[in-house]
Design a protein around this motif. Sequence first.
Motif, PDB file in Angstrom:
ATOM      1  N   ASP A  37      45.897  48.310  33.450  1.00 33.70           N
ATOM      2  CA  ASP A  37      45.374  48.108  34.730  1.00 33.70           C
ATOM      3  C   ASP A  37      45.539  46.610  35.062  1.00 33.70           C
ATOM      4  OD1 ASP A  37      43.493  47.175  32.678  1.00 33.70           O
ATOM      5  OD2 ASP A  37      41.862  48.071  33.294  1.00 33.70           O
ATOM      6  N   GLU A  38      45.691  45.673  34.160  1.00 33.36           N
ATOM      7  CA  GLU A  38      45.821  44.385  34.327  1.00 33.36           C
ATOM      8  C   GLU A  38      47.412  44.127  34.879  1.00 33.36           C
ATOM      9  OE1 GLU A  38      43.315  42.014  31.008  1.00 33.36           O
ATOM     10  OE2 GLU A  38      45.209  43.201  30.291  1.00 33.36           O
ATOM     11  N   PHE A  39      48.195  45.119  34.391  1.00 30.52           N
ATOM     12  CA  PHE A  39      49.641  45.024  34.857  1.00 30.52           C
ATOM     13  C   PHE A  39      49.800  45.224  36.278  1.00 30.52           C
ATOM     14  CE2 PHE A  39      53.769  46.745  35.440  1.00 30.52           C
ATOM     15  CZ  PHE A  39      54.948  45.941  34.774  1.00 30.52           C
ATOM     16  N   GLU A  40      49.274  46.435  36.545  1.00 27.06           N
ATOM     17  CA  GLU A  40      48.976  46.949  37.871  1.00 27.06           C
ATOM     18  C   GLU A  40      48.422  45.965  38.940  1.00 27.06           C
ATOM     19  OE1 GLU A  40      49.315  49.928  41.005  1.00 27.06           O
ATOM     20  OE2 GLU A  40      50.492  49.597  39.055  1.00 27.06           O
ATOM     21  N   ALA A  41      47.474  45.276  38.298  1.00 31.19           N
ATOM     22  CA  ALA A  41      46.789  44.232  39.100  1.00 31.19           C
ATOM     23  C   ALA A  41      47.768  43.081  39.556  1.00 31.19           C
ATOM     24  CB  ALA A  41      45.499  43.634  38.575  1.00 31.19           C
ATOM     25  N   LEU A  42      48.517  42.680  38.498  1.00 32.03           N
ATOM     26  CA  LEU A  42      49.440  41.485  38.810  1.00 32.03           C
ATOM     27  C   LEU A  42      50.511  41.939  39.639  1.00 32.03           C
ATOM     28  CD1 LEU A  42      49.562  38.828  37.445  1.00 32.03           C
ATOM     29  CD2 LEU A  42      51.109  39.780  35.422  1.00 32.03           C
ATOM     30  N   ASN A  43      50.975  43.101  39.578  1.00 26.61           N
ATOM     31  CA  ASN A  43      52.262  43.679  40.409  1.00 26.61           C
ATOM     32  C   ASN A  43      51.767  43.799  41.799  1.00 26.61           C
ATOM     33  OD1 ASN A  43      54.691  44.977  40.987  1.00 26.61           O
ATOM     34  ND2 ASN A  43      53.301  46.731  41.304  1.00 26.61           N
ATOM     35  N   LEU A  44      50.526  44.419  42.097  1.00 25.82           N
ATOM     36  CA  LEU A  44      49.921  44.600  43.160  1.00 25.82           C
ATOM     37  C   LEU A  44      49.573  43.122  44.117  1.00 25.82           C
ATOM     38  CD1 LEU A  44      47.591  47.597  43.105  1.00 25.82           C
ATOM     39  CD2 LEU A  44      49.841  47.519  44.041  1.00 25.82           C
ATOM     40  N   GLY A  45      48.856  42.272  43.228  1.00 21.97           N
ATOM     41  CA  GLY A  45      48.426  41.080  43.821  1.00 21.97           C
ATOM     42  C   GLY A  45      49.445  39.798  44.024  1.00 21.97           C
ATOM     43  N   ASP A  46      50.324  39.732  42.947  1.00 17.63           N
ATOM     44  CA  ASP A  46      51.349  38.592  42.846  1.00 17.63           C
ATOM     45  C   ASP A  46      52.749  39.318  43.369  1.00 17.63           C
ATOM     46  OD1 ASP A  46      49.389  36.810  42.184  1.00 17.63           O
ATOM     47  OD2 ASP A  46      49.771  37.019  40.197  1.00 17.63           O
ATOM     48  N   VAL A  47      53.052  40.089  43.053  1.00 18.79           N
ATOM     49  CA  VAL A  47      54.325  40.699  43.432  1.00 18.79           C
ATOM     50  C   VAL A  47      54.445  41.411  44.884  1.00 18.79           C
ATOM     51  CG1 VAL A  47      56.277  42.140  42.892  1.00 18.79           C
ATOM     52  CG2 VAL A  47      55.025  41.319  41.049  1.00 18.79           C
ATOM     53  N   GLU A  48      53.571  42.426  45.190  1.00 19.15           N
ATOM     54  CA  GLU A  48      53.281  42.734  46.429  1.00 19.15           C
ATOM     55  C   GLU A  48      52.678  42.287  47.516  1.00 19.15           C
ATOM     56  OE1 GLU A  48      52.830  47.291  46.245  1.00 19.15           O
ATOM     57  OE2 GLU A  48      53.987  47.341  44.576  1.00 19.15           O
ATOM     58  N   LYS A  49      52.084  41.232  47.123  1.00 17.80           N
ATOM     59  CA  LYS A  49      51.297  40.218  47.795  1.00 17.80           C
ATOM     60  C   LYS A  49      50.173  40.810  48.573  1.00 17.80           C
ATOM     61  CE  LYS A  49      53.469  36.652  46.793  1.00 17.80           C
ATOM     62  NZ  LYS A  49      52.910  35.304  46.066  1.00 17.80           N
ATOM     63  N   MET A  50      49.701  41.955  48.102  1.00 20.25           N
ATOM     64  CA  MET A  50      48.530  42.616  48.662  1.00 20.25           C
ATOM     65  C   MET A  50      47.195  41.761  48.620  1.00 20.25           C
ATOM     66  SD  MET A  50      49.019  46.740  47.442  1.00 20.25           S
ATOM     67  CE  MET A  50      47.898  47.279  48.714  1.00 20.25           C
ATOM     68  N   SER A  51      46.451  42.141  49.571  1.00 19.44           N
ATOM     69  CA  SER A  51      45.055  41.303  49.450  1.00 19.44           C
ATOM     70  C   SER A  51      44.277  42.065  48.392  1.00 19.44           C
ATOM     71  CB  SER A  51      44.163  41.654  50.872  1.00 19.44           C
ATOM     72  OG  SER A  51      43.964  42.782  50.977  1.00 19.44           O
ATOM     73  N   GLN A  52      43.343  41.728  47.922  1.00 20.95           N
ATOM     74  CA  GLN A  52      42.387  41.908  46.801  1.00 20.95           C
ATOM     75  C   GLN A  52      41.637  43.368  47.157  1.00 20.95           C
ATOM     76  OE1 GLN A  52      39.740  39.348  44.480  1.00 20.95           O
ATOM     77  NE2 GLN A  52      41.709  37.915  44.002  1.00 20.95           N
ATOM     78  N   LEU A  53      41.201  42.979  48.535  1.00 17.25           N
ATOM     79  CA  LEU A  53      40.580  44.363  49.057  1.00 17.25           C
ATOM     80  C   LEU A  53      41.723  45.515  49.066  1.00 17.25           C
ATOM     81  CD1 LEU A  53      37.729  45.009  50.127  1.00 17.25           C
ATOM     82  CD2 LEU A  53      38.484  44.470  52.172  1.00 17.25           C
ATOM     83  N   ASP A  54      42.919  45.368  49.580  1.00 14.45           N
ATOM     84  CA  ASP A  54      43.619  46.427  49.772  1.00 14.45           C
ATOM     85  C   ASP A  54      44.127  46.853  48.380  1.00 14.45           C
ATOM     86  OD1 ASP A  54      43.564  46.402  52.329  1.00 14.45           O
ATOM     87  OD2 ASP A  54      45.174  45.100  52.640  1.00 14.45           O
ATOM     88  N   ALA A  55      44.417  45.905  47.535  1.00 19.26           N
ATOM     89  CA  ALA A  55      44.939  46.472  46.213  1.00 19.26           C
ATOM     90  C   ALA A  55      43.825  47.027  45.382  1.00 19.26           C
ATOM     91  CB  ALA A  55      45.466  45.140  45.541  1.00 19.26           C
ATOM     92  N   ALA A  56      42.512  46.594  45.470  1.00 19.02           N
ATOM     93  CA  ALA A  56      41.350  47.336  44.970  1.00 19.02           C
ATOM     94  C   ALA A  56      41.215  48.765  45.273  1.00 19.02           C
ATOM     95  CB  ALA A  56      40.245  46.552  45.080  1.00 19.02           C
ATOM     96  N   ALA A  57      41.508  49.025  46.696  1.00 21.21           N
ATOM     97  CA  ALA A  57      41.429  50.362  47.246  1.00 21.21           C
ATOM     98  C   ALA A  57      42.447  51.198  46.941  1.00 21.21           C
ATOM     99  CB  ALA A  57      41.437  50.252  48.845  1.00 21.21           C
ATOM    100  N   ARG A  58      43.524  50.711  46.575  1.00 24.19           N
ATOM    101  CA  ARG A  58      44.736  51.392  45.940  1.00 24.19           C
ATOM    102  C   ARG A  58      44.517  51.792  44.709  1.00 24.19           C
ATOM    103  NH1 ARG A  58      51.035  49.765  46.166  1.00 24.19           N
ATOM    104  NH2 ARG A  58      50.738  50.227  48.289  1.00 24.19           N
ATOM    105  N   MET A  59      43.949  50.948  43.804  1.00 20.40           N
ATOM    106  CA  MET A  59      43.608  51.289  42.567  1.00 20.40           C
ATOM    107  C   MET A  59      42.205  52.151  42.353  1.00 20.40           C
ATOM    108  SD  MET A  59      44.611  47.820  40.522  1.00 20.40           S
ATOM    109  CE  MET A  59      44.379  48.403  38.807  1.00 20.40           C
ATOM    110  N   GLY A  60      41.564  52.170  43.364  1.00 17.74           N
ATOM    111  CA  GLY A  60      40.302  52.870  43.340  1.00 17.74           C
ATOM    112  C   GLY A  60      39.167  52.208  42.520  1.00 17.74           C
TER     113      GLY A  60
END
Length: 96
Positions: A37-60
Amino acid sequence: MPRPRKCRRLSACVPCSMFKPNGIPSVELTKIQLEADEFEALNLGDVEKMSQLDAAARMGISRQTFGNLLASARKKVATAITRGHALVLPQERQES
């Protein structure tokens, strides 16, 4: 008593099992485990540049939990790089 962990949706593929300093056998290194889950957060937040709100929604998960995961992942990566430790990556996708 802590709350039970919420199921997290993970989608990032891990390209390898470990990053480590060149020229030092892995058995001699301190290992830092990066959780899936840390790897996924790093990918969504830093690589894909998603907002925390959008990334959190994607991860549920909640935005606060996403922020905590991202901070933890960044700290582990920074520690591994600055102290010459091995960074062990999650080996298979899982929903926890």
